[in-house]
Every structure is written in C-alpha cells, then in structure tokens.
Enzyme design. Sequence first.
Site, PDB file in Angstrom:
ATOM      1  N   HIS A 234       0.690  -1.207   0.047  1.00  0.00           N
ATOM      2  CA  HIS A 234       0.044  -0.052   0.045  1.00  0.00           C
ATOM      3  C   HIS A 234       0.932   1.215   0.039  1.00  0.00           C
ATOM      4  O   HIS A 234       0.216   2.346   0.483  1.00  0.00           O
ATOM      5  CB  HIS A 234      -0.922   0.142   1.136  1.00  0.00           C
ATOM      6  N   GLU A 264      -3.158  -6.950  -9.204  1.00  0.00           N
ATOM      7  CA  GLU A 264      -1.623  -6.647  -8.879  1.00  0.00           C
ATOM      8  C   GLU A 264      -0.670  -7.607  -9.587  1.00  0.00           C
ATOM      9  O   GLU A 264      -0.784  -8.716  -9.664  1.00  0.00           O
ATOM     10  CB  GLU A 264      -1.553  -6.703  -7.255  1.00  0.00           C
ATOM     11  N   GLU A 361      -3.352 -13.548  -3.609  1.00  0.00           N
ATOM     12  CA  GLU A 361      -2.603 -12.533  -3.702  1.00  0.00           C
ATOM     13  C   GLU A 361      -1.344 -12.761  -2.730  1.00  0.00           C
ATOM     14  O   GLU A 361      -1.121 -11.685  -1.725  1.00  0.00           O
ATOM     15  CB  GLU A 361      -3.298 -11.241  -3.307  1.00  0.00           C
TER      16      GLU A 361
END
Length: 406
Positions: A234, A264, A361
Amino acid sequence: MTTDDMVHVTRWHWGDKEWSPFSAAEMDRRQGDLRAHLEAEQLDACLLTSFHNICYYSGWLYCYFGRRYGMVVDSAGATTISAGIDGGQPWRRTHGDNVVYSDWRRDNYYEAVRGLTAGVTRLGVEFDHLTMERFRELESALPGVELVDIGAATMWMRTIKSPEEYDLIRHGARICDLGGAACVEAVAAGVPEQEVALATTTAMVRQIAADFPFVELMDTWTWFQSGINTDGAHNPVTNKAIESGDILSLNTFPMIFGYYTALERTLFCDHVTSDEHLRLWEVNVEVHERGLDLIRPGVRCCDIATELNDVYRSHDLLKYRSFGYGHSFGVLSHYYGREAGVELREDVKTVLEPGMVVSMEPMIAIPDGQPGAGGYREHDILIVTEDGAENITGFPYGPEHNIIGA
C-alpha cells in the site's frame, strides 16, 4: 432570518431516480434479507452508518467530509439520512426514501434519526463503525432505546454475492486488465511513477465512463511502485523515476458503484536485475498458482494459508511474507469496508462457499540491501462456484510476460 425560519430536517426529492446496475428486485432482496434478520433478532429497526452498508443496502455512497450519515431500515421502509451540502443526489441514488438535515444546529442529524425511529425500543447499529463518542451521542439522543450490534450480521450477508454482483465484479476485473495494459505502455526507464499511475487510472476511468449509461466517476486509483517503494503493498505513488532493471509493482483499482476490484502484478523494467530476483519472482508465482488451485468450496480459509506457508517455508522465505493471502471482494475501498470473515489467514476458519468472491494475492518483501531486494506479489480475483472457482482476472503474470519497457 431567525433560527425558527431555518429548515432542520426535510426532503429534497429533486430530479428522478438515477440509473443503477442493480435492479429493483436485487435491492429489494438485500433489504428483505436485512429485515428478516431484524425480525429474527426482535429488532424494531436498524441504523446503518458505514460507507459499505449504506451503499450495499441503498445504492448510494456518501462523501463523509466531517458529517454524519445514516440509513434507517424497518419493516415499513428504508430511508437514507444525508447532509444539506449533498443536495438531492442522495435521494436520486437511494433505493428508498431520503431525508436531509441542515447544519443550522449541531444535533440536526439526531433529530432526523429520532424522526425515523419513533417508537423503536431495540435498534440495530454497527458497533464496528461507531466510535465511542458517536455511540454515546446516539445513546443520549435515543434514551431508553437498546442498541444492538448488527455489524457482523450485515458483513456475512454481503459475503455471498448475487448474479448481478458477479456481473459488476467481472466488469471491474476486465477494466483492471485494461489498466494493466495501459501501465505496460507507459513504463520506461526515466518515467516517474506518477506518470505511469496517471496513464493507468485515466484509461480505467475513461472505460468506466464509456461502459455505463450513467455512472459517478469517483475513487478509481492506481498504486504503482518501483525499486525500494515496492516493499509495501500500500505504499503511495511517488515522483521517483523508474530505472532500468527496477522491480515494479502494479496495483489497478477501478471503483464502480462502490465496488472495488483489483489487479496486482510484479514487473521489471527492461531486464531482471539478478538471478536472485528471478528466483524470488518464480517462487512467488509458484505460491500464487498453488493458491489458485486451492480456492474451491468446502475449503477453510486457514487451511489455504497453512498450505501456502509450507511452500514459502520450503524455500526459506516464510519470514518475508508480509500479509494474508487474499480477501473477500464487494463494496469496499482503501478507506471503507472489509468483509473480515472471509480472509485467507491462519486465524480465519471460515469455509469457502459458492457465491463468495475472493482474491489470491501472495506477497513477500525482501529488505533493502539483501540479494533480490524488493516486493513481489501477484493478485487474481476468483468467484467460488458449486464445484470449483472461476478466475476472472485475465492479465498475464510471471517472468515470461512482465519484463517490460525495453
């Protein structure tokens, strides 16, 4: 003008109801499920206050900006509460009614709440959203009313998606892929991170605008990081210039009617810097692919995490894993929402069910100064089906596809 001349609570039904990707039947289903819970728990009504629940049950996503918002649902109706600064837009977006309160007195919000909860003795509220200050204000505004938590119950309702939600989420995943393609076109040595992010976000916003008859274009964004900036998933976009050989991280986030989707990817500019960078990237792809295979109905979230931990451990990399392996998707963003009951973590024992939508992820972050330094992560979105899972992410991953910018 005296204060007696000022409107404190009113209705501004200006214009017509706006187009929504969700049918009236879908919104009635959501509100009906909520009413069934209220009845089962012997609650007279509920006051929703969070971005995610108000959006999910009404179709309207509010802009906080220091004001208070709400939605009261009882057996007879559903009504959102908005501030005068928002005009008639909340009513146009609400599947139901809307009342507006003014800024003329500090307690006008609670006057609106009292007007919609007259006669209520047991009121459902979101304990996980109300601060202690707001909770005490509500107790003071509604003396004699018992406040009962419905935050967890509404979260579980949101975790099972409807076919109409699938359609919107698939649409978002496709736009993620388009953003990824725009990123690849923009990357080159010497280009600042923010220029890649701007190109990616612009491509997604334009596609969202083109695909719907009417849509509010808000909150779509990109995180694009290079070099040391990749160590946190982030980490914000900066003006750092990309260098040849940099490890890159792409995160595309189109926001459509409050629904978040994501892509991503790990990439490298021009070439992979070292054999160790390549090895680490390939290990993370191995974990990602194993994780994709594990997502299916009947599997516990914690068991997925445990098995993937073993893969990292076999490469002596588990100590570099930085967060959980995935989470539920729906009405959420970087500043609101979370369906914490469906996260692929060791401490979550939830069993995956058909209708859930989750990500895979995996990420490892190798500290600066060590061989292969940087953050590695891949991210796909899957819809859990009756007998497996449908991967709705199409953008390629891994060294065969994502050495770019040459």
